[in-house]
Design an enzyme around this catalytic site. Sequence first.
Site, PDB file in Angstrom:
ATOM      1  N   LYS A  21       1.006 -19.640   5.778  1.00  0.00           N
ATOM      2  CA  LYS A  21       1.593 -18.716   6.765  1.00  0.00           C
ATOM      3  C   LYS A  21       1.041 -17.298   6.578  1.00  0.00           C
ATOM      4  CE  LYS A  21       5.856 -16.545   6.210  1.00  0.00           C
ATOM      5  NZ  LYS A  21       5.702 -15.133   6.550  1.00  0.00           N
ATOM      6  N   ASN A  22       1.062 -16.819   5.335  1.00  0.00           N
ATOM      7  CA  ASN A  22       0.696 -15.420   5.103  1.00  0.00           C
ATOM      8  C   ASN A  22      -0.796 -15.163   5.236  1.00  0.00           C
ATOM      9  OD1 ASN A  22       3.342 -14.834   4.786  1.00  0.00           O
ATOM     10  ND2 ASN A  22       3.282 -14.530   2.559  1.00  0.00           N
ATOM     11  N   CYS A 117      11.855 -10.481   7.107  1.00  0.00           N
ATOM     12  CA  CYS A 117      13.056 -10.873   6.369  1.00  0.00           C
ATOM     13  C   CYS A 117      13.859  -9.642   5.952  1.00  0.00           C
ATOM     14  CB  CYS A 117      12.655 -11.643   5.124  1.00  0.00           C
ATOM     15  SG  CYS A 117      12.299 -13.363   5.446  1.00  0.00           S
ATOM     16  N   ARG A 122      11.295  -2.117   3.208  1.00  0.00           N
ATOM     17  CA  ARG A 122       9.969  -2.371   3.764  1.00  0.00           C
ATOM     18  C   ARG A 122       9.389  -1.200   4.565  1.00  0.00           C
ATOM     19  NH1 ARG A 122       9.551  -8.765   5.033  1.00  0.00           N
ATOM     20  NH2 ARG A 122       7.632  -8.568   3.911  1.00  0.00           N
ATOM     21  N   ASP A 305       7.979 -14.532  -3.431  1.00  0.00           N
ATOM     22  CA  ASP A 305       8.317 -15.545  -2.422  1.00  0.00           C
ATOM     23  C   ASP A 305       8.724 -16.888  -3.043  1.00  0.00           C
ATOM     24  OD1 ASP A 305       7.844 -13.732  -0.450  1.00  0.00           O
ATOM     25  OD2 ASP A 305       5.987 -14.618   0.275  1.00  0.00           O
ATOM     26  N   ARG A 397      10.581 -20.287  10.613  1.00  0.00           N
ATOM     27  CA  ARG A 397       9.568 -19.224  10.647  1.00  0.00           C
ATOM     28  C   ARG A 397       8.380 -19.569   9.744  1.00  0.00           C
ATOM     29  NH1 ARG A 397      11.328 -14.060   8.409  1.00  0.00           N
ATOM     30  NH2 ARG A 397       9.079 -13.873   8.509  1.00  0.00           N
TER      31      ARG A 397
HETATM   32  C1  UD1 Z   1       3.642  -9.794   2.148  1.00  0.00           C
HETATM   33  C2  UD1 Z   1       4.091 -11.184   2.531  1.00  0.00           C
HETATM   34  C3  UD1 Z   1       5.473 -11.479   1.954  1.00  0.00           C
HETATM   35  C4  UD1 Z   1       5.480 -11.243   0.449  1.00  0.00           C
HETATM   36  C5  UD1 Z   1       4.940  -9.842   0.127  1.00  0.00           C
HETATM   37  C6  UD1 Z   1       4.778  -9.603  -1.377  1.00  0.00           C
HETATM   38  C7  UD1 Z   1       3.008 -11.552   4.653  1.00  0.00           C
HETATM   39  C8  UD1 Z   1       3.128 -11.724   6.129  1.00  0.00           C
HETATM   40  N1  UD1 Z   1       4.119 -11.279   3.970  1.00  0.00           N
HETATM   41  O1  UD1 Z   1       4.560  -8.878   2.741  1.00  0.00           O
HETATM   42  O2  UD1 Z   1       5.790 -12.837   2.229  1.00  0.00           O
HETATM   43  O3  UD1 Z   1       6.792 -11.353  -0.034  1.00  0.00           O
HETATM   44  O4  UD1 Z   1       3.636  -9.663   0.727  1.00  0.00           O
HETATM   45  O5  UD1 Z   1       3.970 -10.582  -1.935  1.00  0.00           O
HETATM   46  O6  UD1 Z   1       1.940 -11.693   4.098  1.00  0.00           O
HETATM   47  N2  UD1 Z   1       5.788  -1.104   0.483  1.00  0.00           N
HETATM   48  C9  UD1 Z   1       6.013   0.246   0.633  1.00  0.00           C
HETATM   49  N3  UD1 Z   1       5.278   0.912   1.582  1.00  0.00           N
HETATM   50  C10 UD1 Z   1       4.363   0.285   2.379  1.00  0.00           C
HETATM   51  C11 UD1 Z   1       4.149  -1.104   2.212  1.00  0.00           C
HETATM   52  C12 UD1 Z   1       4.882  -1.761   1.245  1.00  0.00           C
HETATM   53  O7  UD1 Z   1       6.825   0.848  -0.065  1.00  0.00           O
HETATM   54  O8  UD1 Z   1       3.729   0.957   3.209  1.00  0.00           O
HETATM   55  C13 UD1 Z   1       6.547  -1.828  -0.555  1.00  0.00           C
HETATM   56  C14 UD1 Z   1       7.460  -2.909   0.034  1.00  0.00           C
HETATM   57  O9  UD1 Z   1       8.678  -2.354   0.463  1.00  0.00           O
HETATM   58  C15 UD1 Z   1       7.593  -3.840  -1.138  1.00  0.00           C
HETATM   59  C16 UD1 Z   1       6.226  -3.782  -1.802  1.00  0.00           C
HETATM   60  O10 UD1 Z   1       5.634  -2.560  -1.355  1.00  0.00           O
HETATM   61  O11 UD1 Z   1       8.573  -3.345  -2.016  1.00  0.00           O
HETATM   62  C17 UD1 Z   1       5.322  -4.947  -1.453  1.00  0.00           C
HETATM   63  O12 UD1 Z   1       5.129  -5.000  -0.071  1.00  0.00           O
HETATM   64  P1  UD1 Z   1       3.812  -5.647   0.590  1.00  0.00           P
HETATM   65  O13 UD1 Z   1       2.911  -6.160  -0.467  1.00  0.00           O
HETATM   66  O14 UD1 Z   1       3.278  -4.666   1.568  1.00  0.00           O
HETATM   67  O15 UD1 Z   1       4.437  -6.880   1.355  1.00  0.00           O
HETATM   68  P2  UD1 Z   1       4.205  -7.330   2.842  1.00  0.00           P
HETATM   69  O16 UD1 Z   1       2.769  -7.182   3.207  1.00  0.00           O
HETATM   70  O17 UD1 Z   1       5.234  -6.713   3.717  1.00  0.00           O
END
Ligand code: UD1
Length: 417
Positions: A21-22, A117, A122, A305, A397
């Site tokens: 999915k990711n 989620c 986020r 995850d 999802r």
């Molecule tokens: C992706 C995955 C999700 C997984 C996560 C961590 C997808 C579609 N989703 O989510 O399933 O749980 O990686 O492995 O691939 N953060 C900030 N600022 C930002 C971006 C992120 O503070 O601009 C923080 C987030 O709140 C979180 C951490 O960084 O605490 C990790 O987030 P990130 O690696 O960006 O996860 P996603 O890409 O949203």
Amino acid sequence: MHFIVEGGVPLRGSVSAQGAKNSAVHLMAATLLTADPVILENVPVIQDVFSMITLLREVGAEVSFDTARHRIIITSRKELKPEVSNPVAANLRASLSLAGPLLARAKQARIIFPGGCNIGARPVNYHLKGFQALGAEARLEDGYILVQGKRLAGRRIYLDYPSVGATVNLVCAATLAKGETILENVAEEPEIADLCNMLRKMGAKIRGAGTKMIQVRGVRQLHGTSHRVIPDRIEGGTYLVAAAITRGEIILKDTVPAHLEPLLVKLQEAGAQLETNKNKVHLRVLHRPKPVDIKTMPYPGFPTDLQNQMLILLCLAEGISLISETVFENRLLITSELRKMGADIQLHGGGAVIHGVESLHPAQVTAPNLRGGASLVLAALAACGLCEVDGVEHLDRGYEDMEGKLARLGARIRRIE
Ligand code: UD1
């Protein structure tokens, strides 16, 4: 929509991992970088993919999805309309990954603030900071993310945190930027390497994918390709943990054992017998699990995850286990549901202390989100008696035919519409 599960049956047999999915959702977004058709194989038939299709059509791409063959063809020949305001986007975190490709190709994007989620705040600050470093204007306004930049220029960019989504966006934006972009402290997840592999086949000049530093030399344009999505380590891992919880024996096929290493190490510590070969994992569990401590971290650390799934196993362990969740602040939402089933979990700050119990008992529980929901199904598989798991739409999802796959492993599970 809910599942009725009659637990207490050890899972046995073999099951194939779906496409990731990711990876799929990000690859789909990246197809916007070219006007040529891009063919994606091994795409999972899940709601997040359908949501992404809706958004791609909204920006002007033509999309056809042959669900029987798990194949998607995406062509964005026409001029793109860089506005994503469909409410679908607000429920899909991956909608944010349209920003980088739209910025690179259409020079701007306006995207409704993405949800996904309910696992934490986020924010999108790393994405915005990265776009700004490439020379774009990027800000939040009225619930939208706005990015704009006629001439992106390569730069050295250090990410404050190895965010998966920010890495995806910056790699995509850099492929068509002028000059060289060096991205440091980026995400090393296999899904990032998959994205870079596809982009390279499209003509992008990228080095270092899957490591902490990615170098992208901008090119004038990218072309079409055909690409097979890597196996889903989270979905596959969920079935391994399910088998361990029921003290069963399964073979997970069509997987990449190396991507599962952080999970396999913990399953082994908990007492599972494991054998791996090229694309299979054979797991057997005969005894009650041993307690194990887990700390979630960016890859190659233990994946957040898979934290909830392991939580269920540890609820049944012989002793006390600790979970420390460092990635998302709200990832133990299923605790209240598990307590209804007799689990003994105390929450402390970002973590949990779990006193293992001998068995879980049946209850009616509600999925709070995607991985939490899948984990409640695992808890139901372990409980002796009839459980009802509500909120199955969360699972849809990210899991293709979860009940079918579990039923073929011997689980007694039914979907009630
Ligand atoms: C992706 C995955 C999700 C997984 C996560 C961590 C997808 C579609 N989703 O989510 O399933 O749980 O990686 O492995 O691939 N953060 C900030 N600022 C930002 C971006 C992120 O503070 O601009 C923080 C987030 O709140 C979180 C951490 O960084 O605490 C990790 O987030 P990130 O690696 O960006 O996860 P996603 O890409 O949203």
